[in-house]
Design a protein around this motif. Structure first.
Motif, PDB file in Angstrom:
ATOM      1  N   LYS A 144       0.879  -1.181   0.000  1.00 19.50           N
ATOM      2  CA  LYS A 144       0.000   0.000   0.000  1.00 19.50           C
ATOM      3  C   LYS A 144       0.907   1.218   0.000  1.00 19.50           C
ATOM      4  O   LYS A 144       1.808   1.327   0.825  1.00 19.50           O
ATOM      5  N   TYR A 203      -2.460   0.480  -4.393  1.00 15.53           N
ATOM      6  CA  TYR A 203      -2.099  -0.882  -3.971  1.00 15.53           C
ATOM      7  C   TYR A 203      -1.582  -1.591  -5.219  1.00 15.53           C
ATOM      8  O   TYR A 203      -2.239  -1.605  -6.256  1.00 15.53           O
ATOM      9  N   TRP A 222     -11.489   2.111  -6.864  1.00 15.05           N
ATOM     10  CA  TRP A 222     -12.185   1.789  -5.616  1.00 15.05           C
ATOM     11  C   TRP A 222     -12.806   3.012  -4.962  1.00 15.05           C
ATOM     12  O   TRP A 222     -12.142   4.036  -4.777  1.00 15.05           O
ATOM     13  N   LEU A 264      -8.020  -4.722  -0.210  1.00 14.20           N
ATOM     14  CA  LEU A 264      -7.437  -4.214  -1.447  1.00 14.20           C
ATOM     15  C   LEU A 264      -6.020  -4.734  -1.678  1.00 14.20           C
ATOM     16  O   LEU A 264      -5.611  -4.959  -2.818  1.00 14.20           O
ATOM     17  N   VAL A 271      -4.632  -1.327  -7.847  1.00 21.27           N
ATOM     18  CA  VAL A 271      -5.850  -0.826  -7.215  1.00 21.27           C
ATOM     19  C   VAL A 271      -5.629   0.634  -6.862  1.00 21.27           C
ATOM     20  O   VAL A 271      -4.647   0.978  -6.195  1.00 21.27           O
ATOM     21  N   ALA A 296      -7.458   3.631  -4.950  1.00 19.95           N
ATOM     22  CA  ALA A 296      -8.553   3.984  -4.051  1.00 19.95           C
ATOM     23  C   ALA A 296      -8.632   5.485  -3.874  1.00 19.95           C
ATOM     24  O   ALA A 296      -7.613   6.164  -3.691  1.00 19.95           O
TER      25      ALA A 296
END
Length: 289
Positions: A20, A32, A50, A66, A76, A78
């Motif tokens: 992360k 991520y 996300w 995640l 990913v 977010a």
């Protein structure tokens, strides 16, 4: 949440240990991704956008979930920065009273913020100075979110760049009912869907159950699945590696973005994997291998 924030970050169970992180190429977002990008070889990272529960601006609010997805070879992105988790001081935020006519306080992120993550990923993939240069598959994009974030995913469902939508513990309010300050949604968003869609609800105890099941009943133009886990509204986001919800999400992404037939078998066929899973109920429309 304070106890959850003390749980260490985990690398996930997939082939690529995940991290992360923040990246200047992704302002206002949390990323991520596999930790060792060299280990990807020729593999390119499909994208998952996300939206956080509560449309919050904490991109770490579903970090275990995640990270698990990223460990299976995904990027990913977010909405929101890292505001919780190991090393982040716990900060009490006083409740905000909703404005007149609303029952839920204003959102801190919008669907435009979620969509911005895709624009940032496309730019990073083309930037020779970024470690992600040439490592992202910008043609394979999914959007997902929890609760209010699921509504953001539905708001983006009509974007032609999106290949699949995942709505987790969420569903559109009845037309005319918009209790969340700063967000207006309506059932017509379902007509804009052009990709397969997965709803994952927490059963009748999930506050979003009536809305999500009503959405599913209305969808008739795209392949759709509705999976109910006996979790209530909170899902499995805080469980180790994101729990059963993360496993189902990874399988759906592997099928929809990679054409993985083994992953598809979790959802398709009379003897599908979820059909045989105790405590889980799956409903399907136009869903074929």
């Amino acid at each position: 949440m304070k106890a959850y924030s003390r749980i260490p970050d985990t690398p996930g169970t997939g082939k690529f240990a995940a991290t992360k992180t923040t990246d200047t190429a992704f302002p206002g977002h949390t990323v991520y991704r596999p930790r060792d990008l060299k280990a990807l070889g020729a593999h390119k990272l499909p994208i998952l956008l996300w939206g956080n529960g509560g449309c919050a601006d904490d991109g770490a609010s579903a970090r275990l979930f995640l990270s698990e997805i990223a460990s299976h070879g995904y990027l990913v992105v977010a909405a929101g920065t890292i505001k919780s988790g190991p090393g982040v001081p716990f900060r009490y935020e006083a409740p905000v009273a909703p404005p007149p006519g609303k029952v839920i306080p204003p959102v801190k992120t919008t669907y435009q913020d979620v969509a911005a993550g895709l624009d940032q990923a496309i730019a990073a993939n083309a930037d020779r100075t970024n470690s992600l240069y040439g490592k992202i598959d910008t043609s394979r994009v999914a959007v997902a979110g929890h609760s209010c974030g699921g509504l953001q995913a539905l708001q983006l469902g009509g974007d032609p760049r999106i290949k699949t939508v995942l709505v987790l513990n969420s569903g559109l309010f009845s037309d005319g009912a918009n209790p969340i300050a700063g967000m207006t949604v309506h059932k017509d968003l379902l007509k804009a869907l052009h990709t397969p869609i997965l709803y994952m609800l927490g059963g009748p105890e999930d506050v979003a159950y009536p809305n999500g099941t009503d959405d599913f009943a209305r969808i008739d133009t795209v392949p759709a699945a509705l999976v109910n886990l006996p979790t209530g509204h909170g899902g499995t986001f805080m469980q180790p590696n994101g729990g059963e919800g993360a496993k189902i999400t990874v399988a759906w992404l592997n099928w929809q973005l990679r054409g993985d037939k083994k992953a598809a078998s979790m959802f398709v066929g009379e003897d599908c994997g979820l059909c045989r899973t105790s405590g889980v109920k799956i409903e399907r429309k136009h869903l074929t291998m």
